[in-house]
Every structure is written in C-alpha cells, then in structure tokens.
Design an enzyme around this catalytic site. Structure first.
Site, mmCIF file in Angstrom:
data_model
loop_
_atom_site.group_PDB
_atom_site.id
_atom_site.type_symbol
_atom_site.label_atom_id
_atom_site.label_comp_id
_atom_site.label_asym_id
_atom_site.label_seq_id
_atom_site.Cartn_x
_atom_site.Cartn_y
_atom_site.Cartn_z
ATOM 1 N N TYR A 51 0.830 -1.211 0.000
ATOM 2 C CA TYR A 51 0.000 0.000 0.000
ATOM 3 C C TYR A 51 0.867 1.264 0.000
ATOM 4 C CZ TYR A 51 -3.889 -3.111 1.309
ATOM 5 O OH TYR A 51 -4.836 -4.115 1.348
ATOM 6 N N ASP A 93 -0.669 -18.056 4.659
ATOM 7 C CA ASP A 93 -1.712 -18.978 4.169
ATOM 8 C C ASP A 93 -2.158 -19.934 5.270
ATOM 9 O OD1 ASP A 93 0.952 -19.209 3.453
ATOM 10 O OD2 ASP A 93 0.630 -20.580 1.793
ATOM 11 N N LYS A 104 5.277 -14.135 4.841
ATOM 12 C CA LYS A 104 5.353 -15.088 3.724
ATOM 13 C C LYS A 104 6.830 -15.294 3.405
ATOM 14 C CE LYS A 104 3.493 -17.589 0.428
ATOM 15 N NZ LYS A 104 2.731 -18.824 0.679
ATOM 16 N N ASP A 153 -4.690 -6.318 6.405
ATOM 17 C CA ASP A 153 -5.978 -5.846 5.891
ATOM 18 C C ASP A 153 -6.913 -7.035 5.688
ATOM 19 O OD1 ASP A 153 -7.917 -4.237 4.844
ATOM 20 O OD2 ASP A 153 -6.864 -3.733 2.995
#
Ligand code: NAD
Length: 345
Positions: A124, A205, A172, A229
């Site tokens: 973002y 995940d 991640k 988010d």
C-alpha cells in the site's frame, strides 16, 4: 477536562452512523467537543477537495479523530483517502481487536485476538506504475527495517499494556524471503525485551486456515499491510461481521479511530446501518484518551443492547433502524445497566 476531537462523517453510511455517535456520546456525558470535518467524496462534492486543508489543520491541532468510512473507486480514480491520511500523519499501527460478543452467535466462542497491522508500507506504499506499451504493471511492496521494528514493538507494547501473553508474527518468508526476514529479524531483536510474552510466527496462508478452524488459540497477531488488511476482515467475520469490528490507527503524534467496514453503498441512506463498529472504535478512543471508565460503560451498554435481537439492526438479524438501535443504547445508558470490567486499550 474537555477535549476536542475531529469527527469525520465520511461517505455512504458514514453520516448516519456518526449521528449515532454524537447522540450516544452526549448521553454518555463524554467530555468531548466534536469538530466536524469532511473528507472523501462528500468533501469533494461540498468543497472541491478530497482532503480539505481544514481537515488536516483540525487533525494537527486535536491529534485525535473519529472517522466514518470513505468511498474509494475500484480500479480507477483517486488514491484512497484513508491511506493518504494514515501516511500523512504517519499512523503506522492499525489495531483491530476481534472479541466474541456473548449476544452474537457465531461459529466460534472465546475468540479474543488483536491484529496489529503495519499501516504505511508494503503493497500500500502507493508505488505503482503501468507501462501501456509493454502491458506491464509494477506494484512495489516497500518494507523498511524501521517500519518492521516499530510495528513489532507496537505489538509487544500492546501485549504488555493489556496483559496478553503471546505475539504471533505473520509473514510469507518462504517465498518473499527478504521482506519476511525483515519482519522476523525485528521480532528476534525485540521479543527478548519483553520477558513473559512469548513470540512465534506463522506463514500467512496457514494463518488463514488456523483462524477459521482454531481462532481461540491466537492472542496478538502482527503483520504487514496487505496481510493485516485481509486478516482483519476475516477476524471480523469470526465475531459477528463488519458491523461490529472496530479499529484504531495510531502514530507517535496522532490517532484516528475508525470502523473496519467501508461506506456500504448498498444500504446508504436507508437508515439501517449498524453503528456498533464505529461506536466500538469510539470505545478504543476513550481508552486512548485515558477515559477507561466511560469506555467500559459504553462497551458494556452496547453489548447489553445487542442481547435483545429485536433491538439489533438487520445485519445482526434484527429489525431495528439505526435510530431505533441508537435510542435503545441511550435508554440503557440512562438506566445504568450493570457494567462488568474489561481490560483497557
Ligand atoms: P463495505 O464494508 O462497505 O460493505 C461490505 C458489506 O458489509 C456490504 O454488504 C455492507 O452493506 C455491509 N456493511 C458494512 N458496514 C455495515 C454496517 N455498519 N452495517 C450494516 N452492514 C454493513 O465494503 P465494500 O462494499 O467492499 O466497500 C464499499 C466502499 O467502502 C469502497 O469504496 C471501499 O473502498 C470503501 N472502504 C472504506 C473503508 C474505510 O473508509 N476505512 C474500509 C473498507 C472499504
């Protein structure tokens, strides 16, 4: 002492739910004088600017704002006003608690987790470009050591202030090795400064799967902007949906409190929006302002009111309008329902 707070009604259902805030805070006798300012589409229509200078000045002066949702066009148009405000005031910590409410039946009981989302970096950052000739879009996810360190510290500080026991870093790092390692390294450096608070880490995940199977296992979760988010909407769904999910954007010099939900154009103007999420954001704001007793009174009264399904708005299976729900909260505030203590902000 009374305090001025900037109130931004916002777009869509924003004006309807901020009227509820004004009426309920008046009944609560909160020592707040609201300074109302527009932002977003409403400001554009009234003042020809998305973020008027008067709004920036008001927030600079008051340093606390309560904001309704703001519409952002999808795939075109102006850059999100929310992101611009967060970046302008460097509101780097987005705090979103998700706690089961007895009155709202959901798949899980005993969920009590808080997502601390980095609010100014990552995907973002606003670093996007489109090469029309080659048909290539680049979106740069910029993450800094400073940004990771301060958000991880914010998570541990939150845990310490609220008697929480574990901070889980979500990343991640198996694929995005550099970005993930930067967050993990911040965790390794900062965790030893907080004895008594455990730290672990989970890949994003897997975290999604964990949260929809065993959400009660989690305590404080800290993560980067995009993951935070998405996870916070998921976590809102665990405890009753967007209508009840509160949020805070905190920086060193200012704080803006807002619901997790958006401007809900599908129900705007119908008088049926649920004001609980912005009211619960107001609860976080009262704690931040040092008004713990009023915060607890308001939260207990909201939860008490939600126990009567007939008094709830349609998103929670009730039939009440925004105004009727507001009136029930005010009546319950005035009849002084029993207030059970809850931990602070
Ligand atoms: P949304 O949160 O506005 O709505 C999703 C669904 O939840 C809709 O069905 C809506 O009716 C319902 N809903 C949301 N809040 C509710 C409430 N208080 N009471 C009852 N029902 C409620 O999400 P969206 O439709 O994806 O986004 C609409 C607009 O809001 C977009 O322009 C988006 O960019 C913007 N948005 C703003 C913010 C913010 O200002 N912080 C956050 C998210 C989305």
């Amino acid at each position: 002492m009374r305090k001025k707070v900037t109130l931004i009604p916002g777009d869509g259902i924003g004006p309807e739910i901020t009227v509820a805030v004004r009426d309920i805070f008046a009944a609560l006798q909160a020592p707040i004088d609201w300074e109302e300012e527009n932002a977003g589409v409403t400001a554009w229509q009234k003042q020809g600017e998305l973020i008027p200078e008067s709004l920036i000045k008001s927030l600079e002066k008051n340093r606390i704002g309560l904001k309704g949702p703001i519409t952002t066009p999808v795939g075109e148009g102006f850059r999100s006003v929310n992101i611009q405000l967060r970046q302008h005031f460097d509101l780097y910590a987005n705090i979103r608690p998700s706690k089961s409410i007895d009155a709202i039946p959901t798949r899980f009981k005993n969920v009590d987790l808080v997502i601390i989302r980095e609010n100014t970096e990552g995907l973002y950052s606003g670093l996007e470009s489109f090469d029309e000739r080659l048909g290539i879009v680049d979106t740069i996810s910029r993450i800094t050591i400073k940004g990771c360190e301060r958000i991880v510290r914010a998570a541990f500080e939150y845990a310490k202030m609220n008697g929480r026991k574990r901070v889980t870093l979500v990343h991640k790092a198996n694929i995005l090795k550099q970005a993930g390692a930067t967050l993990l390294n911040a965790g390794k450096a900062i965790a030893p400064q907080y004895p008594g608070i455990a730290m672990d880490d989970v890949i994003i995940d897997n975290m999604c799967m964990q949260l929809v199977t065993k959400p009660e296992k989690y305590d404080v979760i800290v993560t980067t902007n995009l993951f935070g988010d998405i996870l916070s909407d998921l976590a809102a769904g665990l405890v009753g949906g967007l209508g009840v999910a509160a949020g805070a954007n905190i920086g060193e010099n200012a704080a803006i409190f807002e619901a997790v939900h958006g401007s809900a154009p599908d129900i705007a103007g119908k008088g049926i929006a649920n004001p609980t999420a912005i009211l619960k954001s107001g609860v976080l704001m009262l704690h931040y302002m040092g008004e713990g007793e009023l915060a607890r009174k308001l939260e207990d009264t909201i939860d008490f009111t939600l126990r009567n399904k007939e008094h709830c708005t349609a998103d929670l299976g009730g039939k009440a309008s925004t105004r009727a729900f507001t009136a029930h909260i005010i009546r319950n505030l005035e009849t002084e329902v029993i207030h059970a203590g809850q931990p602070g902000f």
